[in-house]
Design a protein around this motif. Structure first.
Motif, PDB file in Angstrom:
ATOM      1  N   LYS A   1      -5.810  31.498  73.408  1.00 31.52           N
ATOM      2  CA  LYS A   1      -6.341  31.248  74.747  1.00 31.52           C
ATOM      3  C   LYS A   1      -6.263  32.511  75.598  1.00 31.52           C
ATOM      4  N   ARG A   2      -7.318  32.718  76.358  1.00 29.20           N
ATOM      5  CA  ARG A   2      -7.345  33.844  77.293  1.00 29.20           C
ATOM      6  C   ARG A   2      -7.902  33.322  78.605  1.00 29.20           C
ATOM      7  N   PHE A   3      -7.097  33.373  79.660  1.00 30.00           N
ATOM      8  CA  PHE A   3      -7.550  32.875  80.948  1.00 30.00           C
ATOM      9  C   PHE A   3      -7.298  33.861  82.063  1.00 30.00           C
TER      10      PHE A   3
ATOM     11  N   ARG B   1       1.857  36.457  81.467  1.00 31.16           N
ATOM     12  CA  ARG B   1       0.752  35.727  80.853  1.00 31.16           C
ATOM     13  C   ARG B   1       0.880  34.213  80.978  1.00 31.16           C
ATOM     14  N   THR B   2       1.450  33.762  82.053  1.00 26.06           N
ATOM     15  CA  THR B   2       1.517  32.329  82.265  1.00 26.06           C
ATOM     16  C   THR B   2       0.182  31.843  82.810  1.00 26.06           C
ATOM     17  N   ALA B   3      -0.152  30.647  82.461  1.00 21.97           N
ATOM     18  CA  ALA B   3      -1.401  30.067  82.938  1.00 21.97           C
ATOM     19  C   ALA B   3      -1.247  29.647  84.390  1.00 21.97           C
TER      20      ALA B   3
ATOM     21  N   TRP C   1       3.387  26.157  71.142  1.00 22.28           N
ATOM     22  CA  TRP C   1       2.593  26.548  72.293  1.00 22.28           C
ATOM     23  C   TRP C   1       3.407  27.578  73.045  1.00 22.28           C
ATOM     24  N   GLY C   2       2.912  28.781  73.166  1.00 23.25           N
ATOM     25  CA  GLY C   2       3.683  29.819  73.830  1.00 23.25           C
ATOM     26  C   GLY C   2       2.831  30.975  74.301  1.00 23.25           C
ATOM     27  N   SER C   3       3.483  31.923  74.905  1.00 23.65           N
ATOM     28  CA  SER C   3       2.801  33.099  75.427  1.00 23.65           C
ATOM     29  C   SER C   3       2.268  33.958  74.299  1.00 23.65           C
ATOM     30  N   GLY C   4       1.120  34.523  74.549  1.00 21.27           N
ATOM     31  CA  GLY C   4       0.524  35.444  73.588  1.00 21.27           C
ATOM     32  C   GLY C   4       1.146  36.829  73.732  1.00 21.27           C
TER      33      GLY C   4
ATOM     34  N   VAL D   1      -0.944  31.030  72.939  1.00 22.26           N
ATOM     35  CA  VAL D   1      -1.271  30.680  71.562  1.00 22.26           C
ATOM     36  C   VAL D   1      -0.848  29.230  71.355  1.00 22.26           C
ATOM     37  N   VAL D   2      -1.717  28.460  70.712  1.00 22.52           N
ATOM     38  CA  VAL D   2      -1.405  27.062  70.441  1.00 22.52           C
ATOM     39  C   VAL D   2      -1.678  26.786  68.965  1.00 22.52           C
TER      40      VAL D   2
END
Length: 109
Positions: free
Chosen positions: A30-32, A44-46, A71-74, A89-90
């Motif tokens: 995931k990239r947001f 890199r928290t959402a 599920w964690g930080s990339g 990353v999930v």
């Protein structure tokens, strides 16, 4: 949260090559954040709205018998271009490829 955009040709190949009676683990990168936001939030928290969407997605996979394994930080990829890091990353374990297909065929969250 927008609908999943699955590419038809790779999906057909996966469907043809994946045993039908075995669990499947999918990796979602995931990239947001753009680089400007990333400099303000280096951890890199959402943002809260994205965290809500991710929780909805986690609930969605449960409806087909799947589970979020991790599920964690990339971080910077070890074997990928350094200019395209993932924020999160999930890993999701589906009981079968059919369960994965049922999940992606659900209406958008």
């Amino acid at each position: 949260m927008s609908a999943l955009n699955v590419c038809p040709q790779p999906l057909q190949k996966v469907l043809a090559e994946t045993p039908k009676d075995q669990p499947v683990v999918m990796l979602d990168l995931k990239r947001f954040a753009d680089d400007k936001r990333r400099s303000r939030y280096p951890e890199r928290t959402a943002p809260p709205s994205v965290q809500t969407d991710i929780q909805k997605a986690a609930d969605c996979v449960k409806t087909v018998g799947a589970e979020v394994v991790w599920w964690g930080s990339g971080c910077e990829a070890l074997i990928a271009p350094p200019d395209d890091p993932s924020d999160q990353v999930v890993l999701v374990r589906y009981p079968s490829i059919a369960a994965y297909m049922a999940m992606i065929e659900q209406p958008a969250l």
